[in-house]
Design a protein around this motif. Structure first.
Motif, PDB file in Angstrom:
ATOM      1  N   THR A  30      54.707  24.080 -93.629  1.00 20.91           N
ATOM      2  CA  THR A  30      55.343  25.132 -92.837  1.00 20.91           C
ATOM      3  C   THR A  30      54.988  26.483 -93.445  1.00 20.91           C
ATOM      4  N   TYR A  32      56.283  30.860 -92.490  1.00 20.44           N
ATOM      5  CA  TYR A  32      57.091  31.640 -91.553  1.00 20.44           C
ATOM      6  C   TYR A  32      56.754  33.121 -91.607  1.00 20.44           C
ATOM      7  N   LEU A  49      52.801  24.813 -89.639  1.00 17.71           N
ATOM      8  CA  LEU A  49      53.907  24.667 -88.697  1.00 17.71           C
ATOM      9  C   LEU A  49      54.890  25.810 -88.911  1.00 17.71           C
ATOM     10  N   GLY A  51      58.019  26.196 -88.410  1.00 15.44           N
ATOM     11  CA  GLY A  51      59.111  25.275 -88.088  1.00 15.44           C
ATOM     12  C   GLY A  51      60.411  26.018 -87.855  1.00 15.44           C
ATOM     13  N   ASP A  52      61.300  25.364 -87.102  1.00 13.92           N
ATOM     14  CA  ASP A  52      62.620  25.980 -86.944  1.00 13.92           C
ATOM     15  C   ASP A  52      63.444  25.792 -88.218  1.00 13.92           C
ATOM     16  N   SER A  53      62.828  25.145 -89.241  1.00  9.62           N
ATOM     17  CA  SER A  53      63.442  25.123 -90.576  1.00  9.62           C
ATOM     18  C   SER A  53      63.523  26.552 -91.123  1.00  9.62           C
ATOM     19  N   ASP A  91      57.540  25.546 -83.447  1.00  7.31           N
ATOM     20  CA  ASP A  91      58.665  24.784 -82.891  1.00  7.31           C
ATOM     21  C   ASP A  91      59.301  25.525 -81.724  1.00  7.31           C
ATOM     22  N   LYS A 121      55.733  22.527 -80.708  1.00  5.31           N
ATOM     23  CA  LYS A 121      56.303  21.227 -81.091  1.00  5.31           C
ATOM     24  C   LYS A 121      57.690  21.098 -80.475  1.00  5.31           C
ATOM     25  N   GLU A 190      59.786  11.903 -88.698  1.00  3.44           N
ATOM     26  CA  GLU A 190      60.589  12.387 -89.830  1.00  3.44           C
ATOM     27  C   GLU A 190      61.584  11.334 -90.284  1.00  3.44           C
ATOM     28  N   ILE A 211      56.911  13.001 -92.513  1.00  3.68           N
ATOM     29  CA  ILE A 211      57.696  13.660 -93.570  1.00  3.68           C
ATOM     30  C   ILE A 211      58.789  12.654 -93.917  1.00  3.68           C
ATOM     31  N   VAL A 221      53.480  16.341 -93.825  1.00  2.00           N
ATOM     32  CA  VAL A 221      53.983  17.712 -93.725  1.00  2.00           C
ATOM     33  C   VAL A 221      55.148  17.883 -94.688  1.00  2.00           C
ATOM     34  N   VAL A 223      58.061  21.122 -96.047  1.00  2.00           N
ATOM     35  CA  VAL A 223      58.548  22.491 -95.898  1.00  2.00           C
ATOM     36  C   VAL A 223      58.096  23.274 -97.142  1.00  2.00           C
TER      37      VAL A 223
HETATM   38  O1  KIV Z   1      61.065  22.668 -88.774  1.00  2.00           O
HETATM   39  C1  KIV Z   1      60.378  22.020 -89.576  1.00  2.00           C
HETATM   40  O2  KIV Z   1      60.065  22.467 -90.685  1.00  2.00           O
HETATM   41  C2  KIV Z   1      59.938  20.690 -89.173  1.00  2.00           C
HETATM   42  C3  KIV Z   1      59.305  19.835 -90.220  1.00  2.00           C
HETATM   43  C4  KIV Z   1      60.323  19.294 -91.143  1.00  2.00           C
HETATM   44  C5  KIV Z   1      58.486  18.761 -89.620  1.00  2.00           C
HETATM   45  O3  KIV Z   1      60.109  20.308 -88.058  1.00  2.00           O
END
Ligand code: KIV
Length: 272
Positions: A30, A32, A49, A51-53, A91, A121, A190, A211, A221, A223
Motif C-alpha cells: 500500500t 497513500y 494499492l 488502500g482504504d487502510s 480501493d 478494488k 485476506e 495477505i 500484499v 500495509v
Molecule cells: O486497504 C488495504 O490496505 C487493503 C489490503 C489489506 C489488501 O485492502
C-alpha cells in the motif's frame, strides 16, 4: 532454457496475468502519498494499492468505514504523481458502491478521472456482482477482495481468520470463480487458511494476491506502515517487519529535540 524473468517497463493488468502464467510472484504494497509511493515504485514493487487502510494508518480511525471517496481520490492523486512503473489500484471506499451499480460506476469513474489511477478494488463477491459488471463494462479494471473484508467488520465482529468453516469456504471458492468469470483481473484474499487460498489460486487463471493467506498464492500484499514497523502494537501472525522505523524515527526526533533545546542545531554550516 533461460529462467530470466521478463522485465516489465510498466506494470499493467495484463502483466499481472502474464506473471501468473510465468509463475512469477507479484509484489504489492500500500501507499497513500507521493513521497512513499515514489520510494515503493523505484524499489520495483509491481502494484501499489491505495488502500482504504488509509482510514486507519493515515487518519487514525478504528475501521476503514469512515474514509470518503474524496479522501481516497486525494491520496491516490499523490501516489499517481510519483510512479513510473507500478500499477496503481485504488480501493472504492465503503458506501461508494454497495447501494446500486450506477452509483458504483460513478464512484469508479471519479477515481479514474480525478486521480489517474489504473484500476479499482472492491470488497465482496456475489452480493456486488452487478456493480462489478457495470464498472467493467465501462472499461475500468477491477480487482476483487474476498476473505476478511474489513468494510464488513461490523457483520463479522472480529478481524480473525475467515472461511475456516466449510460453508464459508465453499462460498469463497464460488465467489472467486464468479469474479474471474465477470472479468476481474485479479483478486486479494485476506486472512484465510493457507490451504484454501492455494486451492482458490489454482482454480482461477487470474492472479490471487494474499495477505495472511500463506505462500500458495500468486503474490503478496502488506500495509506499508505495518511492514516498516511503524506501529509496534500491531502484531498479527502474518506480518513480517522489514524495518523498525518506529525506533529509527523516535531516535531521530529525540536527538532533534535535544539539539534544538541545547542550541546545538543549527551550527555555523547550517545557516546563511
Ligand atoms: O486497504 C488495504 O490496505 C487493503 C489490503 C489489506 C489488501 O485492502
Amino acid at each position: 532454457m533461460s529462467t530470466a524473468k521478463k522485465q516489465y517497463k510498466r506494470v499493467t493488468v495484463k502483466s499481472l496475468v502474464d506473471m501468473k502464467s510465468n509463475k512469477e510472484k507479484i509484489s504489492m504494497l500500500t501507499a497513500y502519498d507521493y513521497t512513499m509511493a515514489k520510494i515503493v515504485d523505484q524499489a520495483g514493487v509491481d502494484v501499489i494499492l491505495v488502500g482504504d487502510s488509509a482510514s486507519n494508518v493515515m487518519a487514525g480511525h478504528e475501521t476503514t468505514l469512515p474514509i470518503t471517496l474524496d479522501q481516497m481520490i486525494y491520496h491516490a492523486s499523490g501516489v499517481i504523481r510519483a510512479i513510473h512503473r507500478s500499477l496503481v489500484v485504488v480501493d472504492l471506499p465503503f458506501g461508494s458502491y454497495q447501494s446500486d451499480p450506477k452509483e458504483a460506476l460513478r464512484s469508479a469513474i471519479r477515481i479514474m478521472k480525478e486521480s489517474g489511477a489504473h484500476a479499482v478494488k472492491m470488497e465482496g463477491g456475489s452480493e456486488i456482482k452487478d456493480s462489478i459488471k457495470r464498472i467493467l463494462k465501462a472499461g475500468i479494471p477491477v480487482m476483487g477482495h474476498l476473505g476478511l473484508t474489513p468494510q464488513s467488520i461490523y457483520k463479522f465482529g472480529t478481524y480473525t481468520v475467515r472461511a475456516k468453516e466449510d460453508a464459508e469456504a465453499e462460498k469463497l471458492k464460488q465467489d472467486a470463480l464468479l469474479l474471474e468469470r465477470l472479468g476481474c483481473f485479479s483478486l486479494v484474499l485476506e486472512k484465510v487458511p493457507a490451504q484454501l487460498a492455494e486451492e482458490v489460486a489454482k482454480s482461477v487463471s487470474i492472479p490471487v494476491i494474499g495477505i495472511g493467506a500463506g505462500n500458495g498464492v500468486d503474490g503478496q500484499v502488506l500495509v506499508l506502515h505495518d511492514m516498516l514497523g511503524m506501529d509496534h502494537e500491531f502484531n498479527p501472525r502474518f506480518l513480517r517487519r522489514y524495518a523498525d522505523l518506529k525506533t529509527i524515527m523516535t531516535d531521530a526526533f529525540i536527538q532533534y529535540n535535544k539539539d534544538v533545546k541545547s542550541g546545538d542545531f543549527p551550527n555555523e554550516n547550517e545557516q546563511y
